[in-house]
Motif scaffolding. Structure first.
Motif, PDB file in Angstrom:
ATOM      1  N   GLY A 170       0.730  -1.198  -0.186  1.00 31.80           N
ATOM      2  CA  GLY A 170      -0.078   0.167  -0.085  1.00 31.80           C
ATOM      3  C   GLY A 170       0.798   1.124   0.042  1.00 31.80           C
ATOM      4  N   TYR A 171       1.986   1.219  -0.700  1.00 32.92           N
ATOM      5  CA  TYR A 171       2.846   2.368  -0.929  1.00 32.92           C
ATOM      6  C   TYR A 171       1.996   3.686  -1.421  1.00 32.92           C
ATOM      7  N   GLN A 172       2.072   4.876  -0.709  1.00 25.12           N
ATOM      8  CA  GLN A 172       1.534   6.041  -1.554  1.00 25.12           C
ATOM      9  C   GLN A 172       2.663   6.961  -1.464  1.00 25.12           C
ATOM     10  N   PHE A 173       3.575   7.076  -2.404  1.00 24.53           N
ATOM     11  CA  PHE A 173       4.624   8.121  -2.508  1.00 24.53           C
ATOM     12  C   PHE A 173       4.068   9.436  -2.375  1.00 24.53           C
ATOM     13  N   TRP A 174       3.046   9.791  -2.975  1.00 29.11           N
ATOM     14  CA  TRP A 174       2.357  11.029  -3.068  1.00 29.11           C
ATOM     15  C   TRP A 174       1.423  11.262  -2.062  1.00 29.11           C
ATOM     16  N   LYS A 175       1.551  12.418  -1.402  1.00 30.15           N
ATOM     17  CA  LYS A 175       0.387  12.747  -0.460  1.00 30.15           C
ATOM     18  C   LYS A 175      -0.864  13.190  -1.262  1.00 30.15           C
TER      19      LYS A 175
END
Length: 445
Positions: free
Chosen positions: A280-285
């Motif tokens: 579940g990586y979310q590199f961008w907020k």
């Protein structure tokens, strides 16, 4: 074209007979049209449908110039550059054709109101222009997509640095998604004898790109023991990068988006897998702000898999979405190699992690002739295998491009041109039997 196909399918047609075959003045090809470049105006990239812009139609046979060859195309394949061409992003390719056309009366042939697309092929040489001595009519070939003029000194150390370097079928006309293609003779390489036409056509662009980006001294210069982070490890590019890492004694850390793709990576021999969907990586907020905490979480996962070691080489091609994380997780003195930006061209990263840790970003764009030849040689020797997953007929090239556009595919998507069905063109059945499982690895997933 039926008499040409019959000569190819016969399997024993003499070179002289091929040389005497009548080549029709028109042939079937996949094209985009100059008067339709605004057809998707106002739509987002994801909403643009290649089925609406790619046309399969008869086009005029181009004049054959010095150092060139006409090839009967048995099969081709879809690359992202064909998707970009079909949705007219980031720019219309007709600008490329116009600039090329201004070089000389001969290159003017390429500046047309339609663009025959495609940067891969497997087929048979039909006719060669003046000055060609290496390739004879009837020779079974594949083609790499580097088109160079080599009239400037810059390209003679590395042909990719030629000021007139172009990608055939993207920045030139008369590409491989057609029944006939026009290529420079120095694009040709021997067809691997143990592969079908569609299998032989599929590695070209992505295999050569992966070789330069990861293996060549012009790219990552990978060595034994390197930890190599491979984004999209089961895709067209990543599938070859994973194979090269394993063959070269490196340790691939394979990033995939689902368990099906993880299974493909494992089947190639990779052991260190990161499933982005599970993590579940979310590199961008949001659209404008990255999240360094996610970079750190990603880096911690890599160290967990590698026993505490960081990444020596990052095999980058997603671009904007992942680039900040790629720079962060690379070890001190390590290398980020980039050859594309499928998620966006405007990369952002924290430069402190680059300059203070002496990391390097190396750009890599396709491959020179020598690198392409080496990459094809490894295919022919059964050291590296195609990543073909599905094949469409040329009449359905729009759907094939849509699959790639929507990432609804694994590995490479092939296209049958003159070949009437899959499975034809194998000359070395004994060698094929030795590698059949690896050849079919991406199929049926």
């Amino acid at each position: 074209m039926q008499h040409i196909l019959d000569a190819i399918l016969a399997g024993d047609t003499a070179a002289g007979d091929f040389a005497n075959l009548d080549i029709p003045d028109h042939y079937r090809a996949a094209t985009v049209h100059k008067d339709e470049v605004d057809m998707f105006e106002g739509l987002s990239s994801k909403e643009k449908d290649p089925r609406k812009s790619l046309h399969v139609e008869d086009v005029a046979l181009p004049e054959l110039g010095p150092g060139e060859a006409l090839v009967a195309v048995m099969a081709s394949a879809i690359n992202y550059n064909t998707v970009w061409t079909s949705i007219f992003e980031p720019v219309s390719t007709f600008g490329f054709l116009e600039r090329y056309g201004r070089l000389s009366p001969l290159t003017k042939r390429h500046d047309l109101p339609y663009h025959v697309v495609g940067s891969d092929l497997a087929g048979v040489v039909l006719k060669t222009g003046p000055g060609v001595t290496k390739w004879q009519p009837g020779t079974e070939v594949v083609a790499h997509c580097l088109s160079v003029e080599l009239e400037d000194p810059d390209g003679h150390g590395d042909t990719m640095l030629d000021p007139q370097q172009r990608i055939w079928g993207f920045e030139t006309n008369f590409g491989g998604l057609a029944d006939v293609a026009l290529v420079k003779a120095n694009q040709l390489m021997p067809k691997p004898a143990h592969l079908t036409w569609e299998e032989a056509a599929s590695p070209g662009l992505v295999n050569c790109t992966a070789y330069r980006q990861l293996v060549s001294k012009n790219g990552g210069d990978m060595k034994q023991g390197d930890n190599v982070l491979i984004w999209g490890a089961s895709g067209g590019l990543g599938g070859f990068a994973t194979q090269y890492a394993l063959n070269g004694g490196a340790t691939p850390v394979c990033v995939v988006s689902n368990e099906e793709k993880a299974a493909i990576a494992r089947s190639m021999g990779a052991e260190l897998i990161i499933n982005r969907s599970e993590e579940g990586y979310q590199f961008w907020k949001d659209e404008h702000t990255q999240d360094p905490k996610e970079w750190k979480r990603f880096g911690a996962k890599i160290r967990e898999l590698t026993g505490g070691e960081d990444i020596d080489i990052v095999f980058e091609h997603p671009g904007r979405e992942t680039f900040g994380a790629s720079v962060y997780v690379t070890r001190k003195g390590g290398t980020i190699t980039t050859c594309a930006s499928t998620s966006g061209y405007m990369h952002e990263y924290d430069n402190r992690y680059l300059w203070m840790n002496l990391k390097r970003i190396i750009s890599s764009h396709f491959a020179n002739y020598r690198e392409s030849w080496e990459a094809n040689r490894l295919i022919a020797k059964g050291k590296i295998h195609p990543t073909l997953s599905q094949t469409y007929p040329l009449a359905e090239v729009g759907q094939a491009a849509l699959d790639v556009h929507q990432n609804a595919h694994q590995g490479k998507v092939g296209v049958l041109c003159l070949a009437p069905e899959e499975g034809l063109g194998v000359r070395d059945h004994e060698m094929r039997d030795q590698h059949l499982e690896a050849i079919n690895r991406f199929r049926g997933v």
